[in-house]
Design an enzyme around this catalytic site. Structure first.
Site, mmCIF file in Angstrom:
data_model
loop_
_atom_site.group_PDB
_atom_site.id
_atom_site.type_symbol
_atom_site.label_atom_id
_atom_site.label_comp_id
_atom_site.label_asym_id
_atom_site.label_seq_id
_atom_site.Cartn_x
_atom_site.Cartn_y
_atom_site.Cartn_z
ATOM 1 N N LEU A 1 -18.922 3.547 10.903
ATOM 2 C CA LEU A 1 -19.611 3.741 9.629
ATOM 3 C C LEU A 1 -21.034 3.202 9.723
ATOM 4 O O LEU A 1 -21.989 3.823 9.253
ATOM 5 C CB LEU A 1 -18.844 3.059 8.500
ATOM 6 C CG LEU A 1 -17.372 3.433 8.351
ATOM 7 C CD1 LEU A 1 -16.755 2.685 7.176
ATOM 8 C CD2 LEU A 1 -17.195 4.938 8.195
ATOM 9 N N ASP A 2 -21.179 2.043 10.343
ATOM 10 C CA ASP A 2 -22.503 1.445 10.554
ATOM 11 C C ASP A 2 -23.375 2.336 11.427
ATOM 12 O O ASP A 2 -24.478 2.735 11.048
ATOM 13 C CB ASP A 2 -22.358 0.082 11.231
ATOM 14 C CG ASP A 2 -22.372 -1.078 10.242
ATOM 15 O OD1 ASP A 2 -22.980 -0.939 9.168
ATOM 16 O OD2 ASP A 2 -21.772 -2.117 10.556
ATOM 17 N N HIS A 3 -22.895 2.623 12.621
ATOM 18 C CA HIS A 3 -23.711 3.385 13.571
ATOM 19 C C HIS A 3 -23.967 4.803 13.065
ATOM 20 O O HIS A 3 -25.093 5.305 13.144
ATOM 21 C CB HIS A 3 -23.030 3.409 14.943
ATOM 22 C CG HIS A 3 -23.117 2.117 15.679
ATOM 23 N ND1 HIS A 3 -24.156 1.800 16.525
ATOM 24 C CD2 HIS A 3 -22.289 1.035 15.683
ATOM 25 C CE1 HIS A 3 -23.968 0.591 17.035
ATOM 26 N NE2 HIS A 3 -22.843 0.108 16.545
#
Length: 463
Positions: free
Chosen positions: A360-362
């Site tokens: 989700l971050d990347h």
């Protein structure tokens, strides 16, 4: 095997305002079953990098007046970059991803996920639960386990959030966290007309974002991945942080590639004046603080665009949506836990599971960079500024509800092919190479990470 016409790539590209036929031409080189999971993480990851690569190629073609460079992305490079923090070595040392008090814990009626990587979040977690900090992490982990086992998960969640800490009740089945996915689009966009003169046109340049000035007001992973990517593509990225709290050195080493980093206290008159001068000449502002945190400094998206209608403002949130969640702090691991992803990825022992990367971050980071590049293309074509909104929960909703699994093709998934080494202020680094690729794209960043807060608060080449 190489293939095109990827549905998730077309979906993400059109969400960013691009023409579907361009996305259909993005080519992917397969690398086997990388980023394996029950959810289609491989498909999400490559699509996020694919649209970012296409947005870079589009802007370069537009400003240089040349045909669109071919876009070809390698899935092994994508998989390696999506766990860049795990591949990082600093003088041979591997960083620690999660602190001892961060993780899954049994509650009286289920599970809790905590995040205590930063000292202030650790202190608030312990304070909220009435646990005295002895400084002994092993002892504290045992005390935390005992305390949480006697309390309902949602009671822990609300108590910890009320004291400024980070803990969520883990969704017990896939649909249990559906309300945190509802109404979360992949991106929100608002265009602003150019008033008081056209925005600065970008001249021809060697890279898509050459000469673009980016103020980076982000922390941790998603926002810094976005601005790291813009730096790769030629942007002059200056990360600005307050002197306190500090950033984790290992995290900054991974995500600070290509950028510079400075410290400014916006409550101090001289530092505020310096920041205002930077803002007056910026092309892009990227923010990653929770909603409202920058408002007291007059730095809400609305205030920034009222002042500079031609500015591109991109903001990143954890949860998005409406109150009470919209204003809460959050991290990838917490969003996975609360939205039902941890339940979908549950292990055979019944313990909540995780995605094979902080996807989700990347993923959101590459999507945000793509959105900024597309907004610059629109501005270059005679448009004005833009406000772009992204959230980890929006990316989670896309993963769970829209991205479809695709056939796995054979290929070389060896990560060593996508790692490099360089000297830096932190020591000798081994790091993951960027996965963004179009014909003629740079292989790596122009410079390694500088020490957090060590650079002067000015644009490159200015006095």
């Amino acid at each position: 095997m190489t293939y095109t016409d990827d549905a998730a790539t077309v979906d993400a590209w059109t969400a960013l305002g691009g023409r579907a036929e361009l996305a259909a031409g993005v080519r992917y080189d397969g690398a086997g079953d990388v980023l394996p999971a029950r959810l289609p993480v491989r498909e999400l990851a490559r699509a996020c990098v694919g649209v970012c690569s296409l947005a870079a190629a589009e802007l370069l073609a537009l400003r240089d007046g040349v045909p669109l460079p071919a876009v070809r992305v390698n899935e092994a490079a994508v998989a390696t970059a999506f766990v860049s923090e795990r591949h990082l070595r600093i003088d041979g040392r591997a960083p620690t991803s999660f602190a001892p008090l961060s993780g899954f814990w049994r509650a009286d009626d289920g599970w809790v996920r905590t995040h205590a990587n930063y000292p202030h979040h650790r202190a608030r977690l312990l304070d909220a639960l009435g646990i005295q900090d002895t400084g002994d992490d092993q002892e504290l982990a045992q005390a935390l386990a005992r305390t949480l086992a006697s309390r309902p998960a949602r009671s822990v969640q609300e108590s910890v959030y009320a004291r400024g800490g980070l803990a969520v009740a883990v969704a017990q089945w896939p649909g249990d966290g559906a309300h945190l996915l509802d109404g979360r689009p992949l991106v929100t966009m608002r265009r602003t007309p150019a008033t008081g003169g056209a925005p600065r046109a970008l001249p021809p340049g060697p890279l898509p974002a050459s000469g673009v000035r980016v103020l980076d007001l982000t922390r941790v992973i998603a926002g810094p991945v976005a601005t790291r990517t813009l730096a790769l593509l030629g942007a002059d990225v200056l990360r600005v942080d307050p002197p306190s709290p500090g950033e984790a050195a290992d995290a900054h080493t991974d995500t600070g590639m290509g950028k510079r980093s400075t410290l400014l206290d916006l409550t101090a008159a001289e530092d505020r004046q310096t920041f205002e001068a930077l803002l007056d000449t910026a092309d892009v502002v990227v923010t990653g603080y929770r909603p409202g945190a920058l408002d007291r400094h007059g730095l809400s998206p609305e205030a920034l665009l009222a002042r500079r209608p031609g500015l591109v403002v991109a903001h990143l949130r954890a949860w998005g949506g409406s109150e009470p969640w919209s204003r809460r702090r959050g991290f990838d691991s917490l969003v996975q836990a609360a939205t039902g992803i941890a339940a979908i990825e549950r292990g055979r022992d019944g313990r909540p599971g995780v995605l094979p990367a902080q996807a989700l971050d990347h993923g959101t980071g590459y999507l945000l960079a793509a959105g900024v590049l597309r907004a610059l293309s629109e501005r270059q074509s005679g448009g004005g500024g833009a406000e772009l909104g992204f959230s980890l929960a929006g990316t989670a909703a896309w993963l769970v509800r829209s991205v479809k699994s695709a056939a796995v093709s054979a290929g070389d998934a060896e990560p060593e092919l996508w790692l490099a080494e360089t000297d830096s202020d932190y020591g000798r680094l081994r790091y993951a190479l960027p996965p963004v690729h179009y014909e003629g794209a740079p292989r790596t960043w122009a410079r390694p990470s500088t020490r957090w807060g060590s650079d002067l608060p000015r644009w490159t080449g200015s006095n």
